[in-house]
Design a protein around this motif. Structure first.
Motif, PDB file in Angstrom:
ATOM      1  N   ARG A  57       0.827  -1.212   0.000  1.00  0.00           N
ATOM      2  CA  ARG A  57       0.000   0.000   0.000  1.00  0.00           C
ATOM      3  C   ARG A  57       0.860   1.259   0.000  1.00  0.00           C
ATOM      4  N   LEU A  96       2.427   1.768  -3.470  1.00  0.00           N
ATOM      5  CA  LEU A  96       1.428   2.224  -4.440  1.00  0.00           C
ATOM      6  C   LEU A  96       1.057   3.686  -4.185  1.00  0.00           C
ATOM      7  N   LYS A  97       0.944   4.073  -2.922  1.00  0.00           N
ATOM      8  CA  LYS A  97       0.620   5.456  -2.570  1.00  0.00           C
ATOM      9  C   LYS A  97       1.744   6.393  -3.017  1.00  0.00           C
ATOM     10  N   THR A  98       2.979   5.992  -2.790  1.00  0.00           N
ATOM     11  CA  THR A  98       4.124   6.799  -3.209  1.00  0.00           C
ATOM     12  C   THR A  98       4.180   6.925  -4.722  1.00  0.00           C
ATOM     13  N   MET A  99       3.944   5.828  -5.421  1.00  0.00           N
ATOM     14  CA  MET A  99       3.936   5.875  -6.890  1.00  0.00           C
ATOM     15  C   MET A  99       2.853   6.817  -7.387  1.00  0.00           C
ATOM     16  N   ASN A 100       1.689   6.774  -6.743  1.00  0.00           N
ATOM     17  CA  ASN A 100       0.592   7.659  -7.116  1.00  0.00           C
ATOM     18  C   ASN A 100       0.961   9.118  -6.861  1.00  0.00           C
ATOM     19  N   SER A 101       1.560   9.406  -5.710  1.00  0.00           N
ATOM     20  CA  SER A 101       1.972  10.771  -5.379  1.00  0.00           C
ATOM     21  C   SER A 101       2.996  11.308  -6.374  1.00  0.00           C
ATOM     22  N   LYS A 117       3.061  10.467  -9.378  1.00  0.00           N
ATOM     23  CA  LYS A 117       2.416  10.397 -10.686  1.00  0.00           C
ATOM     24  C   LYS A 117       3.170   9.472 -11.642  1.00  0.00           C
ATOM     25  N   ASN A 168       3.253   6.430 -13.833  1.00  0.00           N
ATOM     26  CA  ASN A 168       2.321   5.589 -14.571  1.00  0.00           C
ATOM     27  C   ASN A 168       3.016   4.255 -14.829  1.00  0.00           C
ATOM     28  N   ASP A 169       3.070   3.423 -13.800  1.00  0.00           N
ATOM     29  CA  ASP A 169       3.822   2.180 -13.880  1.00  0.00           C
ATOM     30  C   ASP A 169       3.216   1.163 -12.912  1.00  0.00           C
ATOM     31  N   THR A 170       3.729  -0.041 -12.939  1.00  0.00           N
ATOM     32  CA  THR A 170       3.259  -1.091 -12.040  1.00  0.00           C
ATOM     33  C   THR A 170       4.439  -1.669 -11.269  1.00  0.00           C
TER      34      THR A 170
END
Length: 119
Positions: free
Chosen positions: A52, A55-60, A62, A64-66
């Motif tokens: 979690r 994923l939150k850090t990746m979202n922050s 921005k 666009n990856d997995t």
């Protein structure tokens, strides 16, 4: 490899394979487990927080990856966390004895099992 238990058991055939689980990242609950050496219920809940947070850090950021996998290296163990691409919200958790395992082979095995999983 379509059977979940067979998939989890296959990780124990790896050199140094100790235990494995399939975890629901939404609840932190295990859907299956194999092996011993780690409190898998506690590890499932704790590693849910790791997934979690990433994923939150990746979202922050921005991004666009997995996540392909997350590797945690301890003094005596490797812990591999691999999200299941075909089933968002699930991840494999595999624990290996660091002195007996081949990390590259283990990552490849987890990738292969994840790709073949059908639940």
């Amino acid at each position: 490899m379509s059977n979940l238990q067979a998939s989890l058991d296959s990780f124990l055939t790896l050199d140094g394979g100790l235990c494995s689980a399939l975890v629901d990242a939404n609840s932190g609950m295990m859907l299956g487990q194999s092996g011993s050496g780690v409190d898998l219920e506690l590890a499932a809940a704790g590693n849910t927080e790791v997934v979690r947070a990433k994923l939150k850090t990746m979202n922050s950021l921005k991004l666009n990856d997995t996540i392909e996998d997350i590797l945690i290296t301890l003094g005596k163990q490797y812990h591999i966390i691999r999200p299941v691409a075909s089933k968002p919200g699930l991840f494999f958790y595999v624990v290996l004895d660091k002195t007996k395992s081949n990390l590259a082979m283990a990552r490849r095995k987890v990738q292969d099992v994840e790709a073949a999983l059908s639940i």
